[in-house]
Design a protein around this motif. Structure first.
Motif, mmCIF file in Angstrom:
data_model
loop_
_atom_site.group_PDB
_atom_site.id
_atom_site.type_symbol
_atom_site.label_atom_id
_atom_site.label_comp_id
_atom_site.label_asym_id
_atom_site.label_seq_id
_atom_site.Cartn_x
_atom_site.Cartn_y
_atom_site.Cartn_z
ATOM 1 N N LEU A 130 24.494 -25.645 -26.481
ATOM 2 C CA LEU A 130 23.428 -25.760 -27.471
ATOM 3 C C LEU A 130 23.374 -24.543 -28.388
ATOM 4 C CD1 LEU A 130 20.396 -27.513 -25.801
ATOM 5 C CD2 LEU A 130 21.671 -28.200 -27.835
ATOM 6 N N THR A 136 26.366 -24.656 -30.796
ATOM 7 C CA THR A 136 26.188 -25.617 -31.887
ATOM 8 C C THR A 136 25.240 -25.070 -32.949
ATOM 9 O OG1 THR A 136 26.373 -27.348 -30.226
ATOM 10 C CG2 THR A 136 25.627 -28.009 -32.402
ATOM 11 N N ARG A 145 31.347 -30.225 -25.648
ATOM 12 C CA ARG A 145 29.974 -30.720 -25.778
ATOM 13 C C ARG A 145 29.380 -30.318 -27.124
ATOM 14 N NH1 ARG A 145 26.815 -29.225 -20.477
ATOM 15 N NH2 ARG A 145 25.065 -29.930 -21.735
ATOM 16 N N SER A 146 29.691 -29.106 -27.563
ATOM 17 C CA SER A 146 29.197 -28.673 -28.856
ATOM 18 C C SER A 146 29.747 -29.554 -29.975
ATOM 19 C CB SER A 146 29.586 -27.212 -29.076
ATOM 20 O OG SER A 146 29.155 -26.792 -30.324
ATOM 21 N N TYR A 199 27.610 -32.618 -30.282
ATOM 22 C CA TYR A 199 26.315 -32.412 -30.938
ATOM 23 C C TYR A 199 26.444 -32.103 -32.419
ATOM 24 C CZ TYR A 199 25.009 -31.316 -26.046
ATOM 25 O OH TYR A 199 24.843 -31.322 -24.706
#
Lengths: 497, 97
Positions: A48, A51, A272-273, A276
């Motif tokens: 998170l 990102t 994962r970034s 997002y």
């Protein structure tokens, strides 16, 4: 003065300051104040934070104030230009990502310049890089601060100079004492505000003004160019495609963005970034610019299109909500400037001082100098911002293109192409920068595309041609960056063909 | 005598190179989707003949909104199925040495 609108903004600024102080206290207690910690957050960002710090650093006041202003002028066709930045985070992470992270760990690089120095072993490359970073990021930071102070003034009625001092000093202080980790954490807070602002402004528009559909008839009858493509600025398909380079993949060349390509902990985080970042950048981009054309029907006679969004917000919302929404562009300004400030500071401390003035400086001295440099550069930028230049978006685009044209080829080819050498890097940087500026000045939009296309094509051509025309880089460098074993640790690293 | 091409590359770089080209492919796909949809629905059409949905011109709704969201979905799928996890240590063998 509008106190109700000022309160949410002041609360936000104080939270940022608190984050900076908090990080400073934690670092003190843990005794961790090293260069990798201060300039790179110790390479431990999670998905998170990663990102938000990439996207909030890249999305500036142009997205929230400049873009709706241009859309007020020329219509939805500019919205199309803005969404070319949706993939920016995906491109930066996808192209640099693992390769950059692995190589940076091999050579202990903390900044972009560290990487270029190790890859090309050339003083000219390092000096060009430092020069480019200080000049362009410096100009860009001033433009951002000016944008921020204008927003403050237009919404809260706080005088330009006071607004500038208030948030300028807070940004400089929390960045100076908190370093990269404070920047990443505040970027996340700012990113959330930027998302929130977009949603609130649409909701307030629908509730207080009406649906978009209620404007269609008037728009088609009174200002038809707003809904047409290519529209008055001739935003044709070739031009849009070229913006996918400027606001998309060439963002790899932005030093404050690319350094984030080696700041994460694991490859899982990076993946994962990437999930997002597309959708979040889309949300940053679309909400504000889409309201530009509608503002034209509500307030047809604005002198300066940059005031379109603030005018709309103040005219259609209760004061406190206006404060919340207007905190979004301020957050964009702050999250961009804090990242640039650290990059500029690292350029001065690591690339000039340690490299050319005092290579033997102790870690303690380097730490003190890092704080000092960040603070002094920040203060200089605030000081320059007191006399504002004119059209915001233009300066922004100019600096961004210049940085991209300079750094795109040496970063990407230096990372992926063994044959790239110092002469290739130097020529590509000079050719990229000079051709970008020259074309912008004398022959903008060559071949119907944004100038960045010509500049990057010329720069890549120079990189390849000059590298082939001059001797290959020393094997030692390739061994260090490409090899699997630590140089010198093993005696048989080379494979015989 | 060794030259730059005889340096044995870090085995992880093969996957990195593959991912680089996947990203370049995604970039082209992004352009094709967004530009394609907008040109198809709106290029050169006078305002009086445009169709609107929710008050937005169709080329804008499907090109800017639809095209961008389609690209986000596409890139998620590419990362999910073609990107591989790997350690990021500089010289992994040091740990055992």
């Amino acid at each position: 003065m509008n106190i109700q609108a000022l309160i949410p903004i002041v609360v936000y600024l104080l939270v940022l300051l608190a984050v900076g102080v908090g990080i400073y206290v934690i670092n003190r207690r843990r005794q961790s104040g090293g260069q990798s910690e201060y300039f790179l957050g110790g390479r431990k960002l999670g998905p998170l934070l990663l990102t938000f710090t990439i996207l909030a650093s890249a999305a500036s006041s142009g997205t929230f104030i400049g873009a709706p202003g241009v859309a007020y002028d020329i219509g939805f066709s500019w919205g199309l230009v803005v969404v070319t930045q949706v993939g920016m985070g995906i491109y930066i992470l996808g192209v640099l990502g693992k390769r950059f992270s692995i190589v940076a760990r091999k050579i202990g690089a903390v900044t972009l310049t560290d990487f270029l120095r190790a890859r090309f072993e050339s003083h000219t490359v390092v000096l060009l890089t430092t020069f480019g970073i200080i000049v362009f990021l410096g100009a860009y930071m001033v433009a951002q601060f000016v944008g921020g102070a204008i927003i403050m003034e237009s919404v809260t009625g706080l005088k330009y100079e006071y607004g500038l001092l208030l948030f300028g000093l807070i940004v400089v202080v929390f960045t100076t004492i908190g370093g990269f980790m404070a920047v990443a954490l505040t970027d996340a807070l700012s990113g959330i505000l930027m998302l929130l602002g977009g949603i609130v402004i649409w909701a307030a528009f629908f509730v207080n003004v009406g649906s978009f559909a209620s404007f269609t008839e008037r728009m088609v009858a009174e200002v038809p160019h707003l809904v047409e493509l290519p529209g008055p600025d001739d935003i044709n398909s070739l031009l849009i495609a070229s913006y996918f380079l400027l606001f998309g993949i060439a963002a790899i060349g932005l030093p404050h963005a690319s350094v984030r390509g080696m700041s994460f902990d694991t490859s899982k985080t990076m993946h994962r970034s990437m999930y997002y970042s597309g959708i979040i950048m889309f949300a940053f981009s679309i909400f504000f610019v889409t309201l530009g054309p509608f503002t034209r029907l509500l307030y047809p006679d604005l002198d300066n299109p940059d005031t379109a969004l603030p005018t709309l917000i103040l005219g259609t919302m209760p004061d406190w909500a206006a404060g919340v929404v207007l905190a979004a562009p301020l957050a964009a300004v702050i999250s961009t400037v804090n990242s640039m400030l650290l990059v500029a500071s690292s350029a001065v401390v690591r690339d000039v001082y340690r490299e050319y003035i005092k290579p033997s400086a102790s870690p303690r001295r380097m730490a003190v100098l890092s704080y000092t440099a960040t603070f002094v550069i920040g203060i200089v930028v605030v000081a320059f911002s007191f006399t504002p230049p004119d059209f915001l978006q233009l300066i922004v685009i100019y600096a961004i293109g210049g940085l991209e044209a300079t750094f795109f080829a040496p970063i990407v080819f230096g990372l992926y192409w063994r044959r790239a050498n110092a002469w290739g890097a130097i020529t590509s940087m000079v050719v990229g920068l000079v051709s970008y500026v020259a074309f912008e000045l004398f022959l903008p939009f060559p071949f119907g595309m944004h100038t960045i296309v010509t500049a990057i094509v010329l720069s890549i051509t120079a990189m390849v041609a000059v590298s082939y025309a001059t001797p290959p880089p020393p094997v030692r460098i390739i061994q260090a960056l490409w090899g699997y074993r630590k140089p010198g640790a093993a005696d048989t690293p080379a494979r015989t063909e | 005598m060794s030259d730059i091409y005889s340096v044995e590359a870090d085995p992880r770089f093969k996957q990195c190179n593959r991912e680089l080209f996947l990203i370049l492919g995604l970039w082209v796909a992004n352009i094709v989707v967004v530009v394609g949809l907008t040109v198809w629905l709106g290029q050169g059409v006078p305002a009086s003949e445009l169709s609107f949905t929710f008050g937005l011109p169709d080329w804008y709704l499907w090109g800017a909104f639809g095209g961008s969201l389609l690209f986000c979905l596409l890139s998620t799928l590419v990362v999910r199925f073609f990107f591989k996890d790997m350690p990021l240590d500089g010289y992994p063998e040091d740990e055992n040495a």
